[in-house]
Design a protein around this motif. Sequence first.
Motif, short mmCIF file in Angstrom:
data_model
loop_
_atom_site.label_atom_id
_atom_site.label_comp_id
_atom_site.label_asym_id
_atom_site.label_seq_id
_atom_site.Cartn_x
_atom_site.Cartn_y
_atom_site.Cartn_z
N TYR A 265 31.28 32.91 51.05
CA TYR A 265 31.47 32.18 49.79
C TYR A 265 32.93 31.84 49.49
N GLY A 266 33.84 32.36 50.27
CA GLY A 266 35.25 32.03 50.09
C GLY A 266 35.98 33.05 49.23
N LEU A 267 37.20 33.33 49.59
CA LEU A 267 37.97 34.36 48.90
C LEU A 267 38.22 34.00 47.44
N ASP A 268 38.55 32.74 47.17
CA ASP A 268 38.85 32.35 45.79
C ASP A 268 37.66 32.61 44.88
N ARG A 269 36.45 32.36 45.37
CA ARG A 269 35.27 32.57 44.54
C ARG A 269 34.99 34.06 44.35
N VAL A 270 35.06 34.85 45.42
CA VAL A 270 34.74 36.27 45.31
C VAL A 270 35.77 36.99 44.45
N ARG A 271 36.97 36.50 44.41
CA ARG A 271 37.96 37.10 43.51
C ARG A 271 37.56 37.02 42.04
N ARG A 272 36.65 36.10 41.71
CA ARG A 272 36.17 35.97 40.32
C ARG A 272 35.04 36.95 40.01
N TRP A 273 34.56 37.67 41.01
CA TRP A 273 33.40 38.53 40.82
C TRP A 273 33.85 39.97 40.58
N PRO A 274 33.77 40.47 39.35
CA PRO A 274 34.15 41.87 39.12
C PRO A 274 33.31 42.82 39.96
N SER B 52 43.57 41.17 45.57
CA SER B 52 43.27 40.44 44.34
C SER B 52 41.82 40.59 43.89
N LEU B 53 41.01 41.29 44.65
CA LEU B 53 39.66 41.56 44.19
C LEU B 53 39.71 42.48 42.97
N GLN B 54 38.77 42.27 42.02
CA GLN B 54 38.76 43.04 40.78
C GLN B 54 37.84 44.25 40.92
N VAL B 55 38.36 45.44 40.70
CA VAL B 55 37.56 46.65 40.80
C VAL B 55 37.75 47.49 39.55
N GLY B 56 36.67 48.14 39.09
CA GLY B 56 36.79 48.97 37.90
C GLY B 56 35.59 49.87 37.71
N GLY B 57 35.60 50.60 36.61
CA GLY B 57 34.56 51.55 36.24
C GLY B 57 34.95 52.17 34.90
N PRO B 58 34.38 53.26 34.48
CA PRO B 58 33.40 54.09 35.19
C PRO B 58 31.95 53.79 34.80
N ALA B 59 31.69 52.72 34.05
CA ALA B 59 30.32 52.29 33.72
C ALA B 59 29.50 53.40 33.05
N ILE B 60 30.12 54.10 32.09
CA ILE B 60 29.46 55.25 31.48
C ILE B 60 28.49 54.84 30.40
N SER B 61 27.50 55.69 30.17
CA SER B 61 26.54 55.48 29.09
C SER B 61 27.10 56.08 27.81
N PRO B 62 26.52 55.73 26.65
CA PRO B 62 26.96 56.34 25.40
C PRO B 62 26.73 57.86 25.43
N GLY B 63 27.59 58.56 24.69
CA GLY B 63 27.40 59.99 24.54
C GLY B 63 28.36 60.86 25.30
N SER B 64 29.14 60.28 26.22
CA SER B 64 30.12 61.06 26.98
C SER B 64 31.45 60.32 26.99
N ASP B 65 31.93 59.98 25.81
CA ASP B 65 33.10 59.11 25.73
C ASP B 65 34.35 59.76 26.32
N ASP B 66 34.38 61.10 26.39
CA ASP B 66 35.57 61.74 26.96
C ASP B 66 35.69 61.46 28.46
N ARG C 147 46.48 59.61 40.38
CA ARG C 147 46.35 59.29 41.80
C ARG C 147 46.89 57.91 42.13
N ASP C 148 47.40 57.21 41.12
CA ASP C 148 47.93 55.86 41.30
C ASP C 148 46.91 54.94 41.96
N LEU C 149 45.69 54.98 41.43
CA LEU C 149 44.60 54.20 42.00
C LEU C 149 44.48 52.84 41.31
N PRO C 150 44.02 51.84 42.02
CA PRO C 150 43.84 50.52 41.41
C PRO C 150 42.68 50.52 40.43
#
Length: 504
Positions: A144-153, A191-205, A217-220
């Motif tokens: 699909y091309g790098l430019d397009r996949v860079r838009r996909w979180p 340049s790819l977008q990565v993240g988390g932690p996708a938590i559910s309500p109730g464990s905000d800490d 850990r100086d992680l992206p």
Amino acid sequence: MRDLVPGEPTGRLSDAWRHCVGTGRFDLALRRDYQDSLALVQREIGFRHIRGHGLLSDGAGVHRPYEHEGERHVLHSFTYVDQVIDAYLDLGIEPFLELGFMPSGLASGEQTVFWWRGNVTPPSSWQEWADLVRATLTHLIDRYGLDRVRRWPIEVWNEPNLKEFWQGADEAAYHRLYEVTALTVKDVDASLQVGGPAISPGSDDWMTRFADFVTARDLPVDFVSRHAYTSGPAQHVPFGVHQTLRPASELLEQFATPRRQLKGGPLAGLPVHITEFNTSYRPDNPIHDTAFNAAYLAPVLAEGGELADSCSYWTFSDTFEEAGIPTSIFHGGFGLLTHRQIKKPAYHLYAFMARMGDQLLTRGEDHLVTRDETGRVTVLAWAPVDVTGAPAVAGHTVRLRIPFEAPSVFMLRSSVSEEMGNAWAAWCEMGRPRSPHPRQLDILREAAEPVRRHRSLPAEGGSVDLDLTLDRHEVTLVELTPVADETPPWHDDRRILGRGERTG
């Protein structure tokens, strides 16, 4: 007393509500009913991204271990992945990639979740997991091309703070999963977008400890994510549940929590994605099918974009099998649409939002007013809901004074409520047929359409007075357009039936 609407915009209306929508597991997108439903949603609403579980689960068939000459090998196969993403792109929507669940051939245990058995254990080999992530992203970029996949979180896992979704809700094991995954993603392309932690309500800490971990850990990390629901414990009945609800303001509080928690820290300012939200977290709660759900969520859509960068409704369609194959056309599914494309009231809330302008004029506890570049003014208004279970009452009134330069204004009003645009109510009156016949389906689709009314309003003294009396759990969209009168001078409505005196 009327609320006075400003004559000039006070800002831009956020479209965070449109950034993403949820879906059932990845391979369901191979079905005709699914694709027909998504095509309808895209024509009338138009989401930008779509997120669901199961990209790496066995149903998508990506991870295929085998033995050859006594040695273990892994084939990474993208037969289904390509078909699904091709279909998405053809319909004008792009994936929001959730990396999960664990392929059975890579899992360290046998714990699964859902009727379709998504494995929720850590990998038996961290290197093989990294190879799987790398192969998947490399394939997507090649196709699909790098430019397009860079838009996909790229989101790492789903609700690891719940033992049902991550074995033992083991936080340290999730942190390791995030570290291995994020470093692999960035090794493929920084340049790819990565993240988390996708938590559910109730464990905000979890969010603050996640921030501490990635910082130490100086992680992206390019974005943070969490989910939002306001329902209480499930009260089970056969093939369904009932739950209490907390006020809609609590959904907005959950939207706001990540920015509040991260304020002043190293992750402050990162995009915040609410990658799932709804009233109930159950796919078999009848609240999702009702006009109540639309009226409840109206203020959330109107204001949510001020608190998060995106908020993804869970889900666009009832083509969804976490609790098993649905037993009825209406069964309390998450979807904006039932199977066979019957629109629920919440669908119309989104369709109304899609027709609003992007210039924000004002916002109140029961209304939102916008304007577009043509001068068309749109008013979304909703009847406040009572979560205590008291009977809904008709008659809530919204009164606005809206500046207009034209001498008159054309008003088009579209409404859904307990009585209007409510296929669930029609289905109940029909006797709740589990598998409606074709004629019944036609009736339900007709009953699902909003009631539309129109009239001309005078613009006296440079403004229009708008009085909206709302039905029970009504959500209404009013579109106001300046009238350029082109009536010929010889036209006389009194002569339509040939009566009256000649003129001219």
